[in-house]
Scaffold this active site. Structure first.
Site, PDB file in Angstrom:
ATOM      1  N   SER A 226      20.943  22.549 -11.826  1.00  0.00           N
ATOM      2  CA  SER A 226      20.162  21.542 -11.307  1.00  0.00           C
ATOM      3  C   SER A 226      20.907  20.911 -10.242  1.00  0.00           C
ATOM      4  O   SER A 226      21.220  21.443  -9.299  1.00  0.00           O
ATOM      5  CB  SER A 226      19.673  20.564 -12.494  1.00  0.00           C
ATOM      6  OG  SER A 226      18.588  19.580 -12.094  1.00  0.00           O
ATOM      7  N   GLU A 360      10.200  26.280 -14.196  1.00  0.00           N
ATOM      8  CA  GLU A 360      11.031  25.162 -13.803  1.00  0.00           C
ATOM      9  C   GLU A 360      10.191  23.865 -13.794  1.00  0.00           C
ATOM     10  O   GLU A 360      10.750  22.731 -14.417  1.00  0.00           O
ATOM     11  CB  GLU A 360      11.735  25.298 -12.421  1.00  0.00           C
ATOM     12  CG  GLU A 360      12.599  26.508 -12.275  1.00  0.00           C
ATOM     13  CD  GLU A 360      13.995  26.208 -12.680  1.00  0.00           C
ATOM     14  OE1 GLU A 360      14.131  25.314 -13.384  1.00  0.00           O
ATOM     15  OE2 GLU A 360      14.862  26.988 -12.573  1.00  0.00           O
ATOM     16  N   HIS A 474      12.796  24.197 -17.213  1.00  0.00           N
ATOM     17  CA  HIS A 474      14.113  23.688 -16.467  1.00  0.00           C
ATOM     18  C   HIS A 474      15.260  23.358 -17.745  1.00  0.00           C
ATOM     19  O   HIS A 474      15.042  22.436 -18.499  1.00  0.00           O
ATOM     20  CB  HIS A 474      13.829  22.481 -15.672  1.00  0.00           C
ATOM     21  CG  HIS A 474      14.945  22.102 -14.859  1.00  0.00           C
ATOM     22  ND1 HIS A 474      15.370  22.766 -13.637  1.00  0.00           N
ATOM     23  CD2 HIS A 474      15.850  21.060 -14.594  1.00  0.00           C
ATOM     24  CE1 HIS A 474      16.434  22.104 -13.117  1.00  0.00           C
ATOM     25  NE2 HIS A 474      16.536  21.144 -13.696  1.00  0.00           N
TER      26      HIS A 474
END
Length: 594
Positions: A226, A360, A474
């Site tokens: 991320s 995600e 995610h």
């Protein structure tokens, strides 16, 4: 932790638990590891760093790599630590300032937070082992996270059990407005991308000192997820960097967070923070503290006051969805629009892996979304410093219509999970616009400019306890890549097998800058007479490089299937994000630009 037998090294996983901070207590031995560094800032004086031994690893916690970024050094470039004596590195350090509710297993927060942690095999410090080094850069939306969370022993222990030991480094970088300030005042004072500068200084420290801990400064792999992956991709815009030699980017590329020139983006959040701290009156640039600038005033307000103001600002509806604090084009570390720099071939030629989780975007969109009240086109505006041109929003929603069967989590047909159908539409747009398309752009531009040491993946794992509408969302792959899953925590044997596969690929990459490694039959810890079994366990499936336009190879990683696929899903839909006008509007945004 008991030793892993030769057979287990080939055929089964270690019992693994949650990836929290490094466990302490019962497994601590009486040996006291030490390393002697000779940093330039110590004027040649040897500095002894004392750590602890836990779970068969030598661990050094909270080594300062920079001077405390407090007082006059708030909003300043990080300064190398000047050592005046030996370092006791036995206590987990605090995280950088952030909302305490965002932390996992934290040891507190502090503005004095620029420290790093080192985990390595027992007794390796002071030797000429020259082990590969893996440096983890954490995620957290540029507003949360800490290196301490990732100090678990599982990845190191698994690597050692397969005769591939390495040195793990984790560290902190400044968060929120402290490290990622935007706006005209931040630009004028050279205070953009301070967190990237923290990361660079930490990597410089590793290059200078890691040999003392048994590491090889010429074999450093950075890996992150991320915001950590985005950071790594931004560091790769420096074509001459020599601070790392391989990169693994999990769920993040250069423009995953929309960015533009520091002075021209997210002025609103800066002004709101200045007002909340009393550094700016609502109707005048003169501060409540006199004629000093808002920047000078913000440097002096108590840290807690400033932190609380940033939390309040980020929770404001106008700024809750956007990366109001994050990377920006400062003309230095990020010299121009990343999508354009990549198009021009201006990136470091460093072997890299870049991948995404299949769904995600499902983590980011609130389930109370009601697109009847607030259209998706309006919600998209909240991702950017100013509203999108209507034609741009129309192009995006035309490519990604409100049809549940086309939304995320993908492959769930017309199921809406009891949510507004527009929820699946917006999660699909975020998944592809912010994540998938940006990864594809990086890979394909790298290949177009002749660089072929690139690998890609799609992660499609499961996480116990997640709601069905999350899919493979995610962040969940981090547990797998660190080996922090176990059947004892409701994961399946197949999940653990997928975790092993990911650890093997990652460790191979650290050793060889290639996830496939070398001939597994040469591994002395894997003495199975069946070479097929050995290859299946330690190398799962050969991971073919991504080499566009010849191929679009990508590794599909799920608990039931590890195989090569083509990275061409939703190709026509995703092409909307590759148009020059879209790239300019979506990934290089300026305040007030329509």
């Amino acid at each position: 932790m008991r030793a892993v037998t030769t057979l287990l090294a080939c055929l089964v996983a270690l019992p693994l638990a949650f990836a929290g901070p490094l466990p302490r207590a019962s497994n601590t031995t009486t040996s006291v590891p030490t390393a002697i560094i000779k940093p330039k800032t110590a004027s040649g004086t040897p500095i002894t760093v004392t750590g602890v031994n836990e779970y068969g690893l030598d661990v050094y916690l909270g080594i300062p790599f920079a001077e405390p970024p407090v007082g006059d050094l708030r909003f300043a470039h990080p300064q190398p630590k000047v050592y005046s004596g030996n370092v006791t590195a036995t206590t987990p350090p605090p995280a950088c300032l952030q909302d305490a509710g965002d932390l996992q297993g934290s040891y507190g927060i502090s503005e004095d937070c620029l420290t790093l942690n080192i985990l390595g095999p027992q007794g390796v410090a002071g030797t000429n082992a020259k082990l590969p080094v893996m440096v983890w850069i954490y995620g957290g939306g540029f507003t949360s996270g800490t290196g301490t969370t990732y100090n678990g022993p599982y990845l190191n222990t698994y690597a050692a059990s397969t005769d591939r030991p390495f040195i793990l480094v984790t560290f902190n970088y400044r968060l929120g407005i402290f490290g990622w300030g935007n706006g005209a005042e931040m630009a004028a004072n050279g205070a953009a991308n301070l967190a990237l500068r923290d990361q660079i200084l930490a990597l410089q420290w590793v290059k200078e000192n890691i040999k003392a801990f048994g590491g090889n400064p010429n074999k450093v792999t950075v890996f992150g997820e991320s915001a950590g992956a985005i950071s790594i991709s931004c560091l790769m815009l420096n074509q001459s960097t020599d601070l790392f030699h391989g990169a693994i980017m999990m769920s993040g590329a250069q423009s995953t967070s929309p960015l533009g020139p520091t002075a021209d983006v997210w002025q609103g959040p800066y002004d709101m923070v200045a007002q909340l701290t009393g550094c700016k009156n609502a109707s005048t640039p003169i501060t409540a503290a006199g004629n000093q600038s808002t920047f000078d005033c913000l440097k002096k307000v108590p840290a807690e006051t400033l932190l609380n103001a940033t939390i309040t600002t980020k929770n404001n509806l106008l700024y809750a969805l956007g990366f109001v604090w994050g990377p920006s084009v400062d003309g230095d570390i990020i010299p121009g629009a990343p999508w354009k720099l990549l198009e021009e071939g201006k990136f470091a030629r460093i072997p890299f892996i870049s991948g995404n989780n299949v769904d995600e975007g499902t983590l980011f969109v609130p389930t109370y979304l009601n697109t009847t009240q607030i259209p998706v086109s309006t919600l998209l505006d909240f991702l950017y410093p100013s509203p999108l041109n209507a034609s741009i929003a129309d192009e995006v929603t035309e490519a990604y219509p409100n049809v549940p069967a086309l939304g995320a989590p993908f492959g769930t047909g017309n199921e809406t999970f009891g949510l507004d159908p527009g929820w699946k539409q917006l999660t699909a747009i975020i998944t592809d616009g912010a994540f998938m398309s940006r990864r594809r752009w990086f890979l394909r531009q790298a290949n177009k400019h002749g660089f072929k040491k690139t690998w890609s993946y799609q992660w499609d794992g499961k996480t116990p306890g997640d709601p069905a509408y999350y899919g493979a969302t995610h962040g969940r792959d981090v547990y797998y890549s660190f080996g922090a899953i176990s059947t004892a925590t409701n994961y399946t044997v197949a999940d653990v097998s997928l975790s092993n596969a990911m650890m093997n690929y990652w460790i191979n990459f650290a050793y060889y800058q290639d996830p496939n490694g070398k001939n597994i039959k040469k591994n002395k810890n894997c003495k199975s007479s069946n070479s097929t079994t050995a290859m299946t366990v330690l190398n799962q499936t050969s991971w073919a490089p991504h080499s566009y336009p010849k191929n679009k190879n990508s590794m599909y990683l799920s608990e039931t299937n590890v195989s090569t696929i083509q990275d061409d899903f939703r190709e026509e839909q995703m092409s909307v994000f590759f148009q020059s006008n879209m790239s300019q509007a979506l990934f290089y945004k300026r305040d007030g630009e329509k």
